[in-house]
Design a protein around this motif. Structure first.
Motif, PDB file in Angstrom:
ATOM      1  N   VAL A 142       0.845  -1.196   0.000  1.00  0.00           N
ATOM      2  CA  VAL A 142       0.000   0.000   0.000  1.00  0.00           C
ATOM      3  C   VAL A 142       0.883   1.250   0.000  1.00  0.00           C
ATOM      4  CG1 VAL A 142      -1.628   1.366   1.363  1.00  0.00           C
ATOM      5  CG2 VAL A 142      -1.971  -1.099   1.088  1.00  0.00           C
TER       6      VAL A 142
ATOM      7  N   SER B  51      -2.662   3.559  -3.549  1.00  0.00           N
ATOM      8  CA  SER B  51      -2.713   2.317  -4.305  1.00  0.00           C
ATOM      9  C   SER B  51      -2.378   1.166  -3.362  1.00  0.00           C
ATOM     10  CB  SER B  51      -1.724   2.340  -5.480  1.00  0.00           C
ATOM     11  OG  SER B  51      -0.393   2.455  -5.005  1.00  0.00           O
ATOM     12  N   GLY B  52      -2.607  -0.057  -3.826  1.00  0.00           N
ATOM     13  CA  GLY B  52      -2.294  -1.233  -3.030  1.00  0.00           C
ATOM     14  C   GLY B  52      -3.538  -1.946  -2.550  1.00  0.00           C
ATOM     15  N   GLN B  53      -3.361  -3.196  -2.193  1.00  0.00           N
ATOM     16  CA  GLN B  53      -4.483  -4.054  -1.815  1.00  0.00           C
ATOM     17  C   GLN B  53      -4.715  -4.056  -0.306  1.00  0.00           C
ATOM     18  OE1 GLN B  53      -4.485  -8.630  -2.079  1.00  0.00           O
ATOM     19  NE2 GLN B  53      -5.486  -8.034  -3.982  1.00  0.00           N
TER      20      GLN B  53
ATOM     21  N   ARG C 165      -7.242  -5.819   2.843  1.00  0.00           N
ATOM     22  CA  ARG C 165      -8.228  -6.827   3.243  1.00  0.00           C
ATOM     23  C   ARG C 165      -8.580  -6.592   4.713  1.00  0.00           C
ATOM     24  NH1 ARG C 165      -9.162 -11.909   1.157  1.00  0.00           N
ATOM     25  NH2 ARG C 165      -7.157 -11.816   0.048  1.00  0.00           N
TER      26      ARG C 165
ATOM     27  N   ASN D 295      -8.961  -2.168  -3.169  1.00  0.00           N
ATOM     28  CA  ASN D 295      -7.746  -1.384  -3.406  1.00  0.00           C
ATOM     29  C   ASN D 295      -7.904   0.036  -2.878  1.00  0.00           C
ATOM     30  OD1 ASN D 295      -6.225  -3.409  -4.884  1.00  0.00           O
ATOM     31  ND2 ASN D 295      -7.665  -3.070  -6.566  1.00  0.00           N
TER      32      ASN D 295
ATOM     33  N   GLU E  54      -7.654   4.037  -2.665  1.00  0.00           N
ATOM     34  CA  GLU E  54      -7.753   5.101  -3.660  1.00  0.00           C
ATOM     35  C   GLU E  54      -8.068   6.420  -2.967  1.00  0.00           C
ATOM     36  OE1 GLU E  54     -12.296   4.858  -5.237  1.00  0.00           O
ATOM     37  OE2 GLU E  54     -11.043   3.109  -5.751  1.00  0.00           O
TER      38      GLU E  54
ATOM     39  N   LEU F  76     -11.184   3.230   1.133  1.00  0.00           N
ATOM     40  CA  LEU F  76     -10.955   1.794   0.954  1.00  0.00           C
ATOM     41  C   LEU F  76     -12.306   1.145   0.652  1.00  0.00           C
ATOM     42  CD1 LEU F  76      -8.645   1.131   4.054  1.00  0.00           C
ATOM     43  CD2 LEU F  76      -7.979   1.860   1.744  1.00  0.00           C
TER      44      LEU F  76
END
Length: 239
Positions: free
Chosen positions: A133, A146-148, A150, A169, A171, A179
């Motif tokens: 991230v 950016s980045g994932q 969970r 992801n 933003e 998120l």
């Protein structure tokens, strides 16, 4: 001329030695960490290779970290510090680069798992997993993200399989870090929004009409909406 050159070389050597032994605590300030609610029990070592014990970012425990400045970005006016906590049994570890570029606060390639505790209560979220991230804030506004991400949920709700958590992801939307997360089926959605001053909102919606929800979900703080149930919380990240 040879004598002048000798003096210049000696001066440069003295400056190099002084820079080498600058304390890491100075670099923590240069990198802008103190502007984000960062704290630690102890900070030791030099700016190039040091140790941060008991690191805390707002309400989130980061543990003990190895830390050091990157020298090359300094030539372009950027202060970037690498942070690392090695993986161990039951601990996925942490890697990240944090710092400043002009008036921008930067987080780059952050990978770790953070326990949420009761931060989002009564929303049943227990942990947030971050995978590479990267986030940039300037003037309290989100510039890029950016980045994932969970989020793990610990609620035992009939008819739902939330073991894989909700995924999405990072933003930026209108200066706010957002998120937008959802389950594999898309029937469960969680939207987290974080402003530069630490204020956040989180909304979890569950689509469906399971009969057991009628009695259970209101006791957990959910309210009935046209397509199912939803819960929303708001607050400020503790520092």
């Amino acid at each position: 001329m040879p004598r002048v050159l000798t003096y210049v070389l000696i001066l440069l050597a003295v400056i190099a030695v002084a820079l080498f032994f600058l304390p890491l605590r100075l670099a923590v300030g240069w990198a802008g960490l103190e502007e984000t609610g960062f704290s630690a029990k102890t900070i030791s070592g030099s700016v190039w290779s040091g140790r941060i014990k008991g690191a805390q970012l707002g309400p989130f425990s980061l543990g003990d970290l190895d830390a050091g400045l990157r020298p090359l970005p300094l030539l372009t006016g950027q202060v970037l510090m690498d942070l690392e906590r090695s993986p161990a049994a039951g601990d996925p570890g942490l890697v990240a680069t944090v710092g400043k570029a002009g008036n921008r606060l930067l987080v780059q390639d952050l990978t770790t798992v953070l326990g949420l505790g009761s931060q989002l209560a009564p929303l049943p979220a227990s942990a947030i997993e971050l995978q590479t991230v990267s986030i940039s804030f300037a003037g309290g506004r989100c510039q890029s993200a950016s980045g994932q991400v969970r989020v793990s949920l610990d609620a035992n709700i009939p008819g739902l399989n939330l073991k894989q958590g909700l995924l999405g992801n990072a933003e930026c939307q209108d200066g706010v870090l957002v998120l937008p997360l959802q389950s594999g089926s898309g029937m469960e959605q969680l939207t987290l929004k974080l402003q530069g001053n630490g204020f956040y909102t989180a909304r979890l919606s569950l689509s469906g009409s399971d009969r057991a929800w009628t009695l259970l979900l209101p006791t957990l703080g959910f309210r009935k909406v046209p397509d199912g149930y939803a819960i929303k919380v708001a607050g400020q990240l503790a520092r």
